[in-house]
Design a protein around this motif. Structure first.
Motif, PDB file in Angstrom:
ATOM      1  N   TYR A  52     108.227 -29.069 -13.239  1.00 35.32           N
ATOM      2  CA  TYR A  52     107.178 -29.951 -13.787  1.00 35.32           C
ATOM      3  C   TYR A  52     107.578 -31.420 -13.608  1.00 35.32           C
ATOM      4  N   ASP A  53     108.848 -31.733 -13.921  1.00 38.04           N
ATOM      5  CA  ASP A  53     109.301 -33.130 -13.802  1.00 38.04           C
ATOM      6  C   ASP A  53     109.160 -33.619 -12.363  1.00 38.04           C
ATOM      7  N   HIS A  54     109.510 -32.724 -11.408  1.00 37.13           N
ATOM      8  CA  HIS A  54     109.420 -33.130 -10.002  1.00 37.13           C
ATOM      9  C   HIS A  54     107.950 -33.332  -9.592  1.00 37.13           C
ATOM     10  N   LEU A  55     107.074 -32.434 -10.052  1.00 38.25           N
ATOM     11  CA  LEU A  55     105.640 -32.585  -9.710  1.00 38.25           C
ATOM     12  C   LEU A  55     105.116 -33.906 -10.265  1.00 38.25           C
ATOM     13  N   CYS A  56     105.561 -34.225 -11.474  1.00 35.31           N
ATOM     14  CA  CYS A  56     105.119 -35.451 -12.140  1.00 35.31           C
ATOM     15  C   CYS A  56     105.633 -36.682 -11.397  1.00 35.31           C
ATOM     16  N   SER A  57     106.927 -36.670 -11.059  1.00 37.22           N
ATOM     17  CA  SER A  57     107.478 -37.869 -10.401  1.00 37.22           C
ATOM     18  C   SER A  57     106.958 -38.001  -8.972  1.00 37.22           C
ATOM     19  N   SER A  58     106.438 -36.894  -8.404  1.00 41.20           N
ATOM     20  CA  SER A  58     105.834 -36.973  -7.063  1.00 41.20           C
ATOM     21  C   SER A  58     104.378 -37.419  -7.139  1.00 41.20           C
ATOM     22  N   ASN A  59     103.890 -37.667  -8.363  1.00 48.09           N
ATOM     23  CA  ASN A  59     102.493 -38.099  -8.569  1.00 48.09           C
ATOM     24  C   ASN A  59     101.488 -37.129  -7.961  1.00 48.09           C
ATOM     25  N   LEU A  60     101.780 -35.843  -8.080  1.00 48.93           N
ATOM     26  CA  LEU A  60     100.833 -34.845  -7.570  1.00 48.93           C
ATOM     27  C   LEU A  60      99.580 -34.836  -8.442  1.00 48.93           C
ATOM     28  N   THR A  61      98.415 -34.805  -7.829  1.00 51.08           N
ATOM     29  CA  THR A  61      97.166 -34.733  -8.593  1.00 51.08           C
ATOM     30  C   THR A  61      96.576 -33.330  -8.457  1.00 51.08           C
ATOM     31  N   ARG A  62      95.483 -33.080  -9.202  1.00 51.86           N
ATOM     32  CA  ARG A  62      94.907 -31.730  -9.194  1.00 51.86           C
ATOM     33  C   ARG A  62      94.311 -31.336  -7.852  1.00 51.86           C
ATOM     34  N   SER A  63      94.075 -32.330  -6.976  1.00 51.86           N
ATOM     35  CA  SER A  63      93.533 -31.957  -5.661  1.00 51.86           C
ATOM     36  C   SER A  63      94.654 -31.727  -4.640  1.00 51.86           C
ATOM     37  N   ASP A  64      95.894 -31.977  -5.036  1.00 55.62           N
ATOM     38  CA  ASP A  64      97.020 -31.714  -4.124  1.00 55.62           C
ATOM     39  C   ASP A  64      97.481 -30.260  -4.295  1.00 55.62           C
ATOM     40  N   PHE A  65      98.578 -29.893  -3.650  1.00 50.91           N
ATOM     41  CA  PHE A  65      98.980 -28.484  -3.713  1.00 50.91           C
ATOM     42  C   PHE A  65     100.498 -28.331  -3.673  1.00 50.91           C
ATOM     43  N   ILE A  66     100.925 -27.126  -4.023  1.00 48.77           N
ATOM     44  CA  ILE A  66     102.356 -26.795  -4.048  1.00 48.77           C
ATOM     45  C   ILE A  66     102.578 -25.648  -3.062  1.00 48.77           C
ATOM     46  N   ILE A  67     103.725 -25.659  -2.397  1.00 50.39           N
ATOM     47  CA  ILE A  67     104.068 -24.542  -1.498  1.00 50.39           C
ATOM     48  C   ILE A  67     105.299 -23.833  -2.048  1.00 50.39           C
ATOM     49  N   ALA A  68     105.218 -22.505  -2.132  1.00 52.31           N
ATOM     50  CA  ALA A  68     106.386 -21.687  -2.488  1.00 52.31           C
ATOM     51  C   ALA A  68     107.017 -21.199  -1.193  1.00 52.31           C
ATOM     52  N   LEU A  69     108.214 -21.657  -0.887  1.00 49.40           N
ATOM     53  CA  LEU A  69     108.927 -21.240   0.323  1.00 49.40           C
ATOM     54  C   LEU A  69     110.147 -20.439  -0.108  1.00 49.40           C
ATOM     55  N   GLY A  70     110.060 -19.124  -0.066  1.00 52.91           N
ATOM     56  CA  GLY A  70     111.206 -18.318  -0.492  1.00 52.91           C
ATOM     57  C   GLY A  70     110.801 -16.903  -0.854  1.00 52.91           C
ATOM     58  N   GLY A  71     111.683 -16.244  -1.594  1.00 59.26           N
ATOM     59  CA  GLY A  71     111.430 -14.865  -2.011  1.00 59.26           C
ATOM     60  C   GLY A  71     110.578 -14.818  -3.269  1.00 59.26           C
ATOM     61  N   GLY A  72     110.607 -13.669  -3.927  1.00 60.28           N
ATOM     62  CA  GLY A  72     109.767 -13.457  -5.100  1.00 60.28           C
ATOM     63  C   GLY A  72     110.097 -14.373  -6.260  1.00 60.28           C
ATOM     64  N   VAL A  73     111.355 -14.780  -6.374  1.00 58.96           N
ATOM     65  CA  VAL A  73     111.722 -15.681  -7.466  1.00 58.96           C
ATOM     66  C   VAL A  73     111.024 -17.025  -7.284  1.00 58.96           C
ATOM     67  N   VAL A  74     111.116 -17.571  -6.068  1.00 55.40           N
ATOM     68  CA  VAL A  74     110.454 -18.851  -5.781  1.00 55.40           C
ATOM     69  C   VAL A  74     108.942 -18.703  -5.943  1.00 55.40           C
ATOM     70  N   GLY A  75     108.393 -17.611  -5.418  1.00 54.30           N
ATOM     71  CA  GLY A  75     106.936 -17.408  -5.477  1.00 54.30           C
ATOM     72  C   GLY A  75     106.437 -17.275  -6.903  1.00 54.30           C
ATOM     73  N   ASP A  76     107.161 -16.507  -7.722  1.00 52.96           N
ATOM     74  CA  ASP A  76     106.701 -16.273  -9.105  1.00 52.96           C
ATOM     75  C   ASP A  76     106.740 -17.554  -9.940  1.00 52.96           C
ATOM     76  N   ILE A  77     107.821 -18.314  -9.842  1.00 50.29           N
ATOM     77  CA  ILE A  77     107.935 -19.513 -10.701  1.00 50.29           C
ATOM     78  C   ILE A  77     107.035 -20.636 -10.172  1.00 50.29           C
ATOM     79  N   THR A  78     106.905 -20.722  -8.852  1.00 51.62           N
ATOM     80  CA  THR A  78     106.023 -21.747  -8.281  1.00 51.62           C
ATOM     81  C   THR A  78     104.574 -21.435  -8.644  1.00 51.62           C
ATOM     82  N   GLY A  79     104.218 -20.166  -8.574  1.00 52.83           N
ATOM     83  CA  GLY A  79     102.858 -19.764  -8.937  1.00 52.83           C
ATOM     84  C   GLY A  79     102.560 -20.098 -10.379  1.00 52.83           C
ATOM     85  N   PHE A  80     103.543 -19.870 -11.256  1.00 47.06           N
ATOM     86  CA  PHE A  80     103.304 -20.175 -12.665  1.00 47.06           C
ATOM     87  C   PHE A  80     103.221 -21.689 -12.893  1.00 47.06           C
ATOM     88  N   ALA A  81     104.047 -22.445 -12.174  1.00 47.37           N
ATOM     89  CA  ALA A  81     103.943 -23.911 -12.269  1.00 47.37           C
ATOM     90  C   ALA A  81     102.550 -24.350 -11.804  1.00 47.37           C
TER      91      ALA A  81
END
Ligand code: NAD
Ligand code: GLY
Length: 347
Positions: free
Chosen positions: A85-114
């Motif tokens: 969350y802190d990284h998303l905030c400091s990157s000034n991500l807005t609701r029209s931007d997006f996040i990419i999960a690059l990795g296995g299920g651990v990365v995918g699950d936590i990124t999806g929840f974020a």
């Protein structure tokens, strides 16, 4: 390139293509107009694949910043989520931007929840790099983190905007991690598709790459159909848990250390089969599981596993749902009193 359209509450496509990672920018540009994203990855996957992804994004004029956390299940935590969350905030991500999960299920699950929770929800894209994540966790929209009370206890349904499966990324997987994904692939054959089971049985860890895209496609297409019928996990989706009730119990019995999810699923399917299916079905299943170096049984006494089963998410009040495959390719959901389930397992 193979493509699967998933028609859930939020429809999306799964692209299966060798080399798809280096085309990510172009593929992502087809599903978003945003030119800004954050990539979340772990400290094994990022050094291997983040640069290729960043280059591809930049060729499509998408700017990205990278957040990397230590690999492993222990990172699927509130503490890591807070840092994301802190990284998303400091990157000034807005609701029209997006996040990419690059990795296995651990990365995918936590990124999806974020992505489900930050700014009350923004798009995310799954680029799964383990076989388990390609055939299972990246599709279907289950996202979660673990808390001290148990695995995946806090989460949300959040479908991705796109999934890109590049089977070339699987070539760097350790054999045990590839085998863990094979356990889930065998599961799809057992519950829905005897031809898939035959395809898997005809190969082993050293040759499966020859048919990887075909196998991944078939597994994801099975998951697609199940998830489209039961997106929010009230019925048919439970089929995907063949072998999992006992498997989760084994993972818990081993304190989630030195015992992988795939090992639990493999042994769980074989034990369940030995209690409920004709002997020839169990024999074929065990042979296939052994081919991939996975266990067919457990050292944990059944009496010590059953208390873990009673806390399973498929347990409601004094009844439990469990999955049986009397024929290869035909899974069915059974419901029983926990006491009857225990008697069956101990019999
Ligand atoms: P993982 O994400 O921990 O990856 C396993 C290991 O492989 C890690 O050390 C990782 O760094 C490494 N790795 C990943 N890709 C690699 C690559 N290409 N080359 C080399 N190393 C690589 O574990 P997993 O097995 O992918 O996923 C397990 C997680 O998925 C669990 O947390 C489980 O709860 C979750 N899961 C979720 C769902 C769902 O529907 N959301 C379904 C099944 C499992
Ligand atoms: N991995 C089980 C499910 O997605 O329901």
């Amino acid at each position: 390139m193979k493509k699967i359209s998933v028609k859930t509450s939020r429809p999306y496509e799964v692209i299966i293509q060798r080399g798809g990672l280096s085309r990510a920018g172009e593929l992502i540009s087809a599903v978003t107009t945003s030119k800004k994203c954050v990539i979340i990855s772990d400290d094994i996957v990022a050094p291997l694949y983040a640069e290729t992804l960043e280059r591809s994004l930049s060729q499509s004029d998408i700017s990205s910043s990278l957040f990397v956390f230590p690999n492993g299940e222990q990172s699927k935590s509130l503490s890591t989520l807070g840092k994301i969350y802190d990284h998303l905030c400091s990157s000034n991500l807005t609701r029209s931007d997006f996040i990419i999960a690059l990795g296995g299920g651990v990365v995918g699950d936590i990124t999806g929840f974020a992505a489900a929770s930050y700014l009350r929800g923004l798009d995310f894209i799954q680029i799964p790099t383990t076989l388990l994540a390609q055939v299972d966790s990246s599709v279907g929209g289950k996202t979660a983190i673990d808390i001290s009370g148990g695995k995946n206890l806090v989460g949300a349904f959040k479908q991705p905007a796109l999934v890109i499966c590049d089977s070339d990324t699987l070539k760097t997987l350790p054999p045990q991690t590839l085998a863990d994904g094979m356990a889930e692939s065998i599961k799809y054959g057992m519950i829905k598709d005897s031809e898939l089971f035959d395809l898997i049985s005809d190969h082993d860890l050293s040759t499966i790459d020859q048919v990887m895209d075909q196998m991944v496609y078939t597994c994801i297409d099975i998951k697609r159909a199940v998830v489209e019928n039961d997106e929010f996990d009230h019925g048919e989706r439970m089929l995907l848990n063949f072998g999992h009730t006992l498997g989760h119990a084994m993972e818990g019995w081993h304190n989630y250390t030195n015992y992988t999810h795939g090992m639990g699923v493999a042994a769980g399917m074989c034990i369940m089969s030995s209690k409920t299916a004709p002997a020839e079905v169990t024999e074929r299943l065990k042979k296939c599981v052994e081919t991939y170096g996975l266990p067919t049984d457990t050292e944990a006494p059944m009496a010590e596993l059953l208390p873990f089963c009673a806390t399973d998410k498929k347990c409601l009040s004094d009844r439990i749902n469990y999955i049986v495959c009397e024929k290869i390719g035909c899974g069915e959901i059974r419901n029983a009193l926990v006491s009857d389930f225990n008697a069956l397992m101990e019999g």
